[in-house]
Design a protein around this motif. Structure first.
Motif, mmCIF file in Angstrom:
data_model
loop_
_atom_site.group_PDB
_atom_site.id
_atom_site.type_symbol
_atom_site.label_atom_id
_atom_site.label_comp_id
_atom_site.label_asym_id
_atom_site.label_seq_id
_atom_site.Cartn_x
_atom_site.Cartn_y
_atom_site.Cartn_z
ATOM 1 N N GLY A 33 0.824 -1.191 0.000
ATOM 2 C CA GLY A 33 0.000 0.000 0.000
ATOM 3 C C GLY A 33 0.864 1.250 0.000
ATOM 4 O O GLY A 33 1.990 1.245 0.513
ATOM 5 N N ARG A 106 -5.179 5.532 1.264
ATOM 6 C CA ARG A 106 -4.317 4.808 0.331
ATOM 7 C C ARG A 106 -5.206 4.032 -0.631
ATOM 8 O O ARG A 106 -6.278 3.545 -0.251
ATOM 9 C CB ARG A 106 -3.337 3.872 1.044
ATOM 10 N N VAL A 108 -6.731 1.033 -2.720
ATOM 11 C CA VAL A 108 -6.887 -0.409 -2.537
ATOM 12 C C VAL A 108 -7.635 -0.949 -3.745
ATOM 13 O O VAL A 108 -8.662 -0.390 -4.150
ATOM 14 C CB VAL A 108 -7.681 -0.725 -1.250
#
Length: 275
Positions: A33, A106, A108
């Motif tokens: 990530g 972040r 995903v």
């Protein structure tokens, strides 16, 4: 009560090596990530907690540089409020020194689509906590973290049962954490909804965790405290042992636990205990 959220293992600039080691320990790690704040991570996601490998990409140590002053190993313990802003207000009203709220995210990938996992966090004043952070993490998108596909581990890991903190003066840290709304104290322990924080002297924890090698306890590095160990519940100790033997990694087994030294677990004692 306030739930425990996750433990952070500081990998500094050695993320590739750390991810390879934790994969060999039997954890199914999420893809790498990339936080909007600049750090990188992998997660080992459990029932309602997780383990985070956190570091920086090559040449990017200047991003979130305040984190990389901490030594490799366990450098963060996070609790999970439903409303970080409300908890922040409560703690300020109680006179607790906390740092400002931060919002970040972040990307995903879920079923071929890219989504943003979003968080709101804050931490106890960094002057109060040595060698790491004690912080609070609100998940705005928990469905992007706790996904069934990420919760099946070859070693059978299920949750984080306990975290251990060595402190020269445990009473100071115990008194501080006991003032946090949603936590309670029992002796040398701070109780969360499902995970216990055990705070004791280096000598006491060295005997408990190090067994016949108390010298293996991570050094406090002249600081008053350091986070030193995690207990992870698992389906069966034999399953853990098989994974470790296949990877040719050393471990000890005694008192219904399998224990890995800081050399093997990269800066902390990691113990597997039956669920």
């Amino acid at each position: 009560m306030l739930p425990f959220d996750h433990g952070v293992i500081n990998t500094l600039g050695e993320m590739d090596q750390a991810a390879a080691r934790y994969t060999s320990l039997g954890f199914a790690l999420t893809p790498r990530g990339y936080h909007t704040l600049g750090s990188i991570n992998h997660l080992a996601v459990f029932g309602d907690t997780y383990l985070e490998l956190l570091g920086y990409a090559p040449g990017e140590r200047s991003k979130r540089a305040e984190l990389w002053v901490h030594p490799p190993g366990l450098s963060g313990l996070a609790l999970r409020p439903d409303d970080a802003a409300a908890l922040h207000t409560q703690m300020v009203a109680r006179g607790l020194a906390v740092e400002p709220l931060k919002d970040f995210s972040r990307p995903v990938e879920v079923d071929g689509a890219t989504c943003d996992a979003a968080f709101r966090t804050f931490q106890l004043d960094r002057g109060l906590i040595a060698n790491g952070r004690f912080f609070f993490c609100q998940h705005k998108t928990p469905e992007l973290i706790w996904r069934a596909a990420d919760q099946q581990h070859p070693n059978g890991a299920q949750n984080i049962r306990a975290a251990y903190i060595a402190a020269n003066n445990p009473q100071v840290l115990l008194d501080l954490l006991a003032q946090t709304p949603g936590l309670s104290r029992a002796g040398n322990q701070i109780k969360t909804a499902q995970t216990t924080l055990i705070i004791d002297t280096p000598k006491a924890l060295a005997l408990l965790l190090g067994g016949d090698r108390p010298d293996l306890l991570p050094d406090l590095l002249t600081e008053p405290m350091r986070m030193v160990a995690l207990d992870i519940t698992c389906t069966a100790l034999d399953q853990v042992a098989q994974v470790l033997e296949t990877a040719a990694l050393p471990y000890t087994r005694a008192h219904d636990a399998i224990s890995l030294t800081p050399e093997v677990a990269l800066g902390l004692f990691l113990r597997f205990v039956p669920a």
